[in-house]
Design a protein around this motif. Structure first.
Motif, short mmCIF file in Angstrom:
data_model
loop_
_atom_site.label_atom_id
_atom_site.label_comp_id
_atom_site.label_asym_id
_atom_site.label_seq_id
_atom_site.Cartn_x
_atom_site.Cartn_y
_atom_site.Cartn_z
N ASP A 26 5.54 -2.65 13.88
CA ASP A 26 5.78 -1.26 13.35
C ASP A 26 7.24 -1.22 12.77
O ASP A 26 7.77 -0.75 11.85
CB ASP A 26 5.93 -0.29 14.55
N ALA A 27 8.09 -2.04 13.25
CA ALA A 27 9.60 -2.14 12.84
C ALA A 27 9.60 -2.89 11.76
O ALA A 27 10.49 -2.71 10.81
CB ALA A 27 10.21 -3.33 14.08
N ALA A 28 8.41 -3.46 10.98
CA ALA A 28 8.31 -4.21 9.94
C ALA A 28 7.70 -3.13 8.71
O ALA A 28 7.74 -3.53 7.72
CB ALA A 28 7.64 -5.48 9.77
N VAL A 29 7.37 -1.89 9.14
CA VAL A 29 6.66 -1.09 8.40
C VAL A 29 7.80 -0.25 7.31
O VAL A 29 8.65 0.28 7.84
CB VAL A 29 5.90 -0.10 9.00
N THR A 30 7.55 -0.88 6.07
CA THR A 30 8.31 -0.12 5.04
C THR A 30 7.90 1.13 4.24
O THR A 30 8.43 1.98 3.61
CB THR A 30 8.90 -1.31 4.02
N ARG A 50 -10.10 8.97 7.43
CA ARG A 50 -9.13 8.14 8.08
C ARG A 50 -8.56 7.23 7.24
O ARG A 50 -8.21 6.08 7.95
CB ARG A 50 -9.63 7.74 9.68
N PHE A 51 -8.22 7.35 6.20
CA PHE A 51 -7.72 6.40 5.50
C PHE A 51 -6.30 6.26 5.57
O PHE A 51 -5.56 7.19 5.35
CB PHE A 51 -8.11 6.49 3.66
N ARG A 52 -5.83 4.89 5.71
CA ARG A 52 -4.23 4.92 5.70
C ARG A 52 -3.90 3.53 5.12
O ARG A 52 -4.67 2.68 5.06
CB ARG A 52 -3.92 5.00 7.03
N VAL A 53 -2.79 3.40 4.46
CA VAL A 53 -2.39 2.11 3.88
C VAL A 53 -0.86 1.94 4.15
O VAL A 53 -0.19 3.12 4.33
CB VAL A 53 -2.60 2.21 2.33
N ARG A 54 -0.46 0.76 4.51
CA ARG A 54 0.69 0.63 5.13
C ARG A 54 1.46 -0.70 4.34
O ARG A 54 0.59 -1.69 3.97
CB ARG A 54 0.61 0.17 6.52
N ARG A 55 2.73 -0.81 4.16
CA ARG A 55 3.36 -1.97 3.86
C ARG A 55 3.95 -2.48 4.88
O ARG A 55 4.85 -1.83 5.64
CB ARG A 55 4.14 -1.84 2.88
N ARG A 56 3.61 -3.63 5.52
CA ARG A 56 4.29 -4.20 6.75
C ARG A 56 4.59 -5.59 6.51
O ARG A 56 3.80 -6.59 6.49
CB ARG A 56 3.06 -4.18 7.91
N GLY A 57 5.99 -5.61 6.40
CA GLY A 57 6.60 -7.26 6.09
C GLY A 57 6.00 -7.48 4.69
O GLY A 57 6.33 -6.83 3.73
N SER A 58 5.38 -8.44 4.72
CA SER A 58 5.12 -8.98 3.31
C SER A 58 3.46 -8.54 3.13
O SER A 58 2.92 -9.10 2.12
CB SER A 58 5.18 -10.67 3.10
N ARG A 59 2.92 -7.94 4.06
CA ARG A 59 1.43 -7.78 3.82
C ARG A 59 1.23 -6.08 3.64
O ARG A 59 2.03 -5.36 3.89
CB ARG A 59 1.01 -7.73 5.50
N ILE A 60 0.28 -5.69 3.08
CA ILE A 60 -0.45 -4.72 2.62
C ILE A 60 -1.52 -4.48 3.57
O ILE A 60 -2.64 -5.18 3.24
CB ILE A 60 -0.72 -4.54 1.18
N GLU A 61 -1.58 -3.50 4.08
CA GLU A 61 -2.77 -3.13 5.04
C GLU A 61 -3.50 -1.79 4.80
O GLU A 61 -2.88 -0.99 4.61
CB GLU A 61 -2.17 -3.02 6.67
N VAL A 62 -4.58 -1.99 4.91
CA VAL A 62 -5.62 -0.70 4.44
C VAL A 62 -6.76 -0.78 5.55
O VAL A 62 -7.11 -1.61 5.96
CB VAL A 62 -6.38 -0.85 2.81
N MET A 63 -6.60 0.66 6.10
CA MET A 63 -7.79 0.90 7.12
C MET A 63 -8.36 2.22 6.69
O MET A 63 -7.75 3.27 6.30
CB MET A 63 -6.87 1.13 8.45
N HIS A 64 -9.88 2.05 6.95
CA HIS A 64 -10.35 3.52 6.52
C HIS A 64 -11.71 3.33 7.40
O HIS A 64 -12.36 2.36 7.85
CB HIS A 64 -10.47 3.72 5.19
N GLY A 65 -12.52 4.50 7.36
CA GLY A 65 -13.94 4.59 7.98
C GLY A 65 -13.91 5.64 9.11
O GLY A 65 -13.01 5.49 10.01
#
Lengths: 568, 163
Positions: free
Chosen positions: A198-202, A280-295
């Motif tokens: 979470d600390a890396a979420v921008t 429940r779609f959510r997208v996040r930039r965490r560090g160098s990663r892009i995370e997408v979660m849905h469903g």
């Protein structure tokens, strides 16, 4: 990606050290609920046997024999054939984080070991089906570079909490290896991964209920399905009237009601899968990663390194264009999913090879309903590495000659409805010329009804084809006037519009090869179709824009090979 | 307008293509003809379908053995530029010009089937991560030179990108 600097994940964000939560070289088993799958399958088999028993009750003596055989057989199947192999497979199934690779071991009699170097992992994803969610587990999948030639590594039945730690660990080890700092990894099994991550979420975005509703309502697939059903119903009714089917007169008064109800039922039933998918779609930039979660029922999660984005696409269907919104998606490489049906097809129909080059590809949707005005802002927050991309406003327009070409292409050459109608007319001609004389039908009443039916079908098809061509005219005009293209040091931008619109941004470094294609008609007007081949999903995808001036197509080829752009 | 790529394929490749097309047209034509003969024996089709198909079959031979290989050969050109491989190919209607930067090339193969071996020709396949491009029908010496040259340029370009 061009101009992308690989940044460490949250693990290294605090004190420069990489914190590992899995001990290197230690084997971990999957969740025991894997064995619990056996009783579930056994229940299904038992249900099948019960149905067989029910059906066999009328067989008399044969039923008694069947009961004697299948009764004990069911118990034996449950105890031996299912549970024991599942338990054995669970016993021999393990995953391990080695120093440079992630390994998955499986197999009872023959041992299988699959490993992926951390640096080759393109994306990490997990999927929890409704059944898996009951057991609190999911399947984690690592896609590696290499596209269709390599299979993904899947670890089934991993606990949800463990999966999150695994995702963190894999991304952390990849970052450490890319930074050449594998020695700096500290083992801390009790570290709070969530806090580190979470600390890396921008940047983080959750789809609001209102946007979810708009996403669902503006999805074009249910609308298309509703219109197709309406067309089928209308055709069936016309056929019923022409053939003078007895009940045709009764439905005359309620024809519109039937069509309306059919369209609404199909449209509404088509909305549910979209709702369940994007809930429940959510997208996040965490560090160098892009995370997408849905469903809502099944959960899908994908974590993609920003370096691995092959292209960015903003898509607008006609409905989305009216609402001034678009769908943002990233093209990325995934490995080949070898399904059961694909294996069967390979065995039975080996000559039907899978098409490797496609104009459509599986993409990672990072925002299903972004307002056009906010799309750039979202991209800048989510992928700041793409800040140097050209903008829509910088696009060069297509030449005037593109209008005629667009009208011919959209209304005639690429008009699928027209192709179907031509096929119908040819089939009708073949039937009249060959089949009817061959069969030797002499019944005049039947022949008259047949002729009326065929005339009706051809007439309706022709009307639909004319309507489809007319509908495409505004799209073709819009394509010629508004579509555009441009490139700068690091990116190619293609904007193709019509009734729907699509804007693609491809980093120079991700274009595998470029093509300038010109048909006979295009050559006469010094035009060409500009194509960029890149990778997405399991396949190669071709992003293209038709009717670009030949000189610009040549300049594109020069740009593609410019060493300065390759380094950008 | 860019200059066309300078090099052409070996002229012997036209014979190879003609043989391949002849086999294909004969095979497909024979299958269809067999079906028509079978149907004629069962039903009274008349002579029209056989005549129409006979004409189409003959025209296919003329097109695929006479016209198409010549057009295909005339359109096929390639050139090894300093930073990319330039390929141009096409048929009757469509022309395609591929630009393959050396820094995207993954591997280079040569392939030789029975027919190509008989004519002492070989195909050179240049693969990127996305797809592969085939330069067909080069004589063996030219193919080897092409492979060596591309390999050297691929190595050079990878060093340039790293630098």
């Amino acid at each position: 990606m061009s101009g992308t600097e690989s940044r460490p994940t949250g693990a290294a964000a605090h004190d420069g050290a990489y914190i590992s939560v899995f001990k290197t070289g230690e084997h971990h088993r999957v969740q025991k609920s894997y064995i619990a799958m056996a009783p579930v399958i056994a229940l299904v088999i038992a249900a099948v046997f019960a149905v067989v028993h029910g059906a066999a009750e009328n067989l008399g003596e044969a039923y008694d024999i069947l009961t004697k055989v299948t009764g004990p057989l069911t118990d034996v199947l449950v105890l031996i054939v299912l549970i024991v192999p599942f338990a054995l497979r669970w016993r021999f199934m393990s995953y391990v984080f080695e120093e440079h690779v992630f390994c998955f071991h499986s197999g009872v009699l023959s041992h299988h070991g699959t490993s992926i170097p951390y640096t080759q992992a393109q994306s990490i994803s997990y999927h929890a089906s409704p059944l898996q969610r009951i057991f609190g587990v999911c399947t984690i999948t690592l896609d590696r570079a290499g596209g269709s030639s390599r299979k993904p590594l899947s670890v089934p039945y991993v606990k949800r909490q463990v999966v999150e730690r695994m995702c963190y660990e894999l991304a952390m080890r990849k970052s450490a290896m890319q930074a050449g700092a594998t020695d700096a990894i500290d083992y801390a099994p009790d570290a709070d991964v969530k806090a580190l991550d979470d600390a890396a979420v921008t940047y983080e975005y959750k789809l609001r209920a209102v946007d979810l509703l708009k996403t669902v309502l503006t999805n074009e697939k249910p609308v298309i399905a509703a219109f197709v059903v309406a067309l089928v119903v209308v055709t069936a009714m016309v056929a019923a009237f022409l053939l003078e089917i007895p009940f045709a007169g009764y439905i005359e008064d309620i024809a519109w009601l039937i069509i309306g109800i059919a369209m609404i039922v199909v449209w509404v039933s088509g909305l549910f899968p979209v709702l369940l998918r994007y809930g429940r779609f959510r997208v996040r930039r965490r560090g160098s990663r892009i995370e997408v979660m849905h469903g809502i029922i099944a959960i899908d999660f994908t974590s993609l390194d920003a370096d691995c984005i092959q292209y960015v696409e903003a898509r607008q269907s006609m409905l989305r264009r009216i609402t001034g919104s678009c769908e943002l998606a990233f093209g990325h490489v995934t490995a080949t999913r070898v399904t059961f049906f694909a294996r069967v097809k390979d065995v039975l129909l080996p000559f039907l090879k899978k098409k490797k080059v496609s104009k459509q590809a599986d993409v990672l949707i990072v925002h299903p309903f972004a307002k056009l005005g906010h799309a750039n802002e979202i991209l800048d927050s989510l992928v700041p590495e793409l800040a140097g991309r050209p903008r829509r406003e910088d696009c060069r327009s297509l030449p005037k000659a593109a209008l005629t070409r667009a009208l011919i292409r959209e209304c005639l050459l690429h008009n699928k409805v027209l192709r179907v109608v031509i096929a119908i007319v040819i089939i009708r001609w073949c039937l009249d010329t060959f089949l009817v004389p061959l069969i030797g039908i002499t019944n005049i009443v039947f022949l008259a009804s047949y002729a009326m039916l065929m005339d009706g079908v051809v007439l309706v098809s022709c009307i639909v084809a004319v309507i489809a061509s007319l509908i495409k005219i505004p799209g073709a005009i819009r394509y010629a006037r508004r579509s555009g293209y441009t490139w700068n040091d690091g990116y190619l931008l293609l904007f193709s519009t019509g009734l729907s619109a699509s804007l693609s941004i491809i980093p120079h470094g991700k274009i595998q090869s470029g093509t300038a294609e010109a048909s006979l008609f295009q050559r006469r007007k010094s035009l060409a179709t500009l194509q960029a081949l890149t990778l997405s999903g399991e396949k190669t995808v071709t992003l293209e824009l038709a009717d670009v001036p030949q000189d610009d197509a040549d300049a594109y080829a020069e740009w593609l090979t410019a060493p300065e752009a390759a380094k950008a | 307008m860019r200059e066309l790529p300078a090099k052409r394929l070996d002229p012997k490749v036209k014979i190879v293509w003609r043989i391949c097309y002849a086999l294909l047209v004969t095979l497909i034509g024979a299958l269809i003809m067999a079906c028509l003969v079978f149907l004629s024996s069962r039903f009274d089709l008349g002579n029209t379908p056989m005549t129409v198909f006979g004409v189409i079959w003959f025209l296919s031979y003329v097109f695929f053995l006479g016209i198409f290989p010549a057009i295909r050969y005339a359109r096929w050109r390639y050139e090894i530029k300093d930073s990319y491989l330039d390929l141009m190919k096409g048929g009757v209607f469509r022309n395609r010009r591929h630009t393959i930067p050396y820094c995207r090339v993954m591997d280079i193969d040569t392939r030789q089937g029975l027919l190509l071996r008989a004519f002492k020709l070989t195909d050179v396949t240049v693969s990127t991560r996305a797809n592969e491009h085939i330069v067909p029908g080069l004589d063996i010496e030219t193919a080897e030179q092409l492979c060596d040259r591309i390999n050297a340029l691929v190595y050079q370009s990878s060093k340039d990108v790293e630098a």
